[in-house]
Design a protein around this motif. Structure first.
Motif, PDB file in Angstrom:
ATOM      1  N   CYS A 180       0.827  -1.212   0.000  1.00 25.30           N
ATOM      2  CA  CYS A 180       0.000   0.000   0.000  1.00 25.30           C
ATOM      3  C   CYS A 180       0.864   1.267   0.000  1.00 25.30           C
ATOM      4  N   PRO A 181       0.700   2.108  -1.019  1.00 30.56           N
ATOM      5  CA  PRO A 181       1.523   3.323  -1.095  1.00 30.56           C
ATOM      6  C   PRO A 181       1.215   4.313   0.031  1.00 30.56           C
ATOM      7  N   TYR A 182      -0.023   4.311   0.537  1.00 33.45           N
ATOM      8  CA  TYR A 182      -0.366   5.223   1.638  1.00 33.45           C
ATOM      9  C   TYR A 182       0.365   4.785   2.915  1.00 33.45           C
ATOM     10  N   ARG A 228       4.054   5.619   3.035  1.00 33.89           N
ATOM     11  CA  ARG A 228       4.426   6.973   3.484  1.00 33.89           C
ATOM     12  C   ARG A 228       4.807   6.965   4.975  1.00 33.89           C
ATOM     13  N   LEU A 284      -3.901  -7.617   2.879  1.00 35.36           N
ATOM     14  CA  LEU A 284      -5.154  -6.972   2.466  1.00 35.36           C
ATOM     15  C   LEU A 284      -6.059  -7.902   1.648  1.00 35.36           C
ATOM     16  N   LYS A 293      -7.803 -10.220   4.843  1.00 33.74           N
ATOM     17  CA  LYS A 293      -7.681  -9.408   6.067  1.00 33.74           C
ATOM     18  C   LYS A 293      -8.239 -10.090   7.307  1.00 33.74           C
ATOM     19  N   GLY A 299     -11.143   0.118   8.474  1.00 31.57           N
ATOM     20  CA  GLY A 299     -10.633  -1.114   7.879  1.00 31.57           C
ATOM     21  C   GLY A 299      -9.479  -0.914   6.909  1.00 31.57           C
ATOM     22  N   LYS A 300      -8.997   0.341   6.806  1.00 31.57           N
ATOM     23  CA  LYS A 300      -7.903   0.599   5.858  1.00 31.57           C
ATOM     24  C   LYS A 300      -6.559   0.656   6.573  1.00 31.57           C
ATOM     25  N   VAL A 301      -5.516   0.486   5.782  1.00 30.51           N
ATOM     26  CA  VAL A 301      -4.178   0.780   6.282  1.00 30.51           C
ATOM     27  C   VAL A 301      -3.705   2.039   5.547  1.00 30.51           C
ATOM     28  N   PRO A 302      -2.854   2.834   6.162  1.00 26.95           N
ATOM     29  CA  PRO A 302      -2.237   2.638   7.469  1.00 26.95           C
ATOM     30  C   PRO A 302      -3.138   3.115   8.607  1.00 26.95           C
ATOM     31  N   GLU A 362      -5.270   7.815   8.234  1.00 28.86           N
ATOM     32  CA  GLU A 362      -4.983   8.767   7.146  1.00 28.86           C
ATOM     33  C   GLU A 362      -3.491   9.083   7.062  1.00 28.86           C
ATOM     34  N   SER A 363      -2.898   8.607   5.973  1.00 30.37           N
ATOM     35  CA  SER A 363      -1.438   8.659   5.859  1.00 30.37           C
ATOM     36  C   SER A 363      -0.853  10.070   5.974  1.00 30.37           C
TER      37      SER A 363
END
Ligand SMILES: N[C@@H](CCC(=O)N[C@@H](CS)C(=O)NCC(=O)O)C(=O)O
Length: 244
Positions: free
Chosen positions: A33-35, A38, A59, A62, A74-77, A88-89
């Motif tokens: 995940c690019p976010y 970061r 992912l 999960k 439910g999202k990363v990061p 929120e990255s």
């Protein structure tokens, strides 16, 4: 991928949940995940490998506990720190930079130098007006008392948060602070510098750049206030009336 081989395997739907609020700071992430990347870069660059534990999540499979118990989005990061889970990255990279040790990743020192320079020069020049002592009116006076609580706070916050030393290249200001620190009446009133830094960070560091400029504006207001009090004290000296 060669660059991430050797790192721990991601947790999936069969994996147990790491303890949630055991005091360990955890960065829930995903290698793809690019976010999340970061925040991973930020953590690594600041040398926080021992302070922020990585929890890689698969992912494509999960673990249910992630959304249910850790981070409802439910999202990363996401980052679990001080009893809270934040996401929120872009917020997280600012948060990690502001709340952990390590190389600062926000070039605050540039605006700090530019914004705070004129006010510090004002103090340096004012300190050159009388040569019978290191204080504003030569000897210790109400003018020093009017200024020092504010200069003390700027000095601490600018040095610690913005990496900007207001006494650098300003020998009179440096000497003035040094001499004040020999006066018990003042030193007994000093607050723990860490408290000043923590309060400032708490109020301002998670907000946007604009707050730096608000802070600078505040300094300018104090500058006018202090300039006014100097005039009052000078008046007082000539007229023997008490203005402050
Ligand atoms: N705006 C979020 C975006 C995060 C995001 O979309 N992450 C993706 C992975 S790259 C995710 O977790 N998606 C949920 C999923 O795949 O189940 C941020 O900047 O952190």
């Amino acid at each position: 991928m060669a660059s991430i081989s050797g790192v721990q395997p991601p947790l999936n739907s069969t994996s147990e949940q790491p303890p949630l609020f055991d005091g360990t700071t955890r960065l829930y992430t995903s290698y793809s995940c690019p976010y999340a990347q970061r925040v991973w870069i930020t953590r690594n660059y600041k040398g926080l490998q021992d302070k922020i534990e990585l929890v890689p999540i698969d992912l494509s499979n999960k673990p249910a506990w992630y959304k249910e118990k850790v981070y409802p989005e439910g999202k990363v990061p996401s980052l679990k720190h001080n009893g809270k889970v934040l996401g929120e990255s872009l917020d997280l990279i600012k948060y990690v930079d502001a709340n952990f040790e390590g190389t600062p990743l926000f070039p605050n020192h540039h605006p700090a130098k530019k914004e705070f320079g004129p006010a510090s020069d004002f103090l340096e020049n004012a300190l050159g007006k009388f040569d019978d002592g290191p204080f504003f009116l030569g000897q210790f006076s109400l003018v020093d008392i009017a200024y020092i609580p504010f200069v003390e706070r700027f000095h601490i916050v600018l040095a610690e948060v913005f990496k900007h030393d207001i006494t650098e290249g300003r020998p009179k200001l440096a000497t003035w602070i040094e001499e004040l620190n020999k006066i018990g009446a003042y030193t007994q009133t000093r607050v723990d510098p860490q408290i000043i830094v923590d309060k400032f960070k708490e109020r301002h560091m998670n907000s946007d750049l604009i707050l730096i400029f608000l802070f600078a504006t505040w300094l300018k207001l104090v500058h006018f206030y202090c300039a006014a009090s100097t005039v009052k004290v000078e008046l007082q000296q000539t007229s023997s009336e008490i203005f402050l």
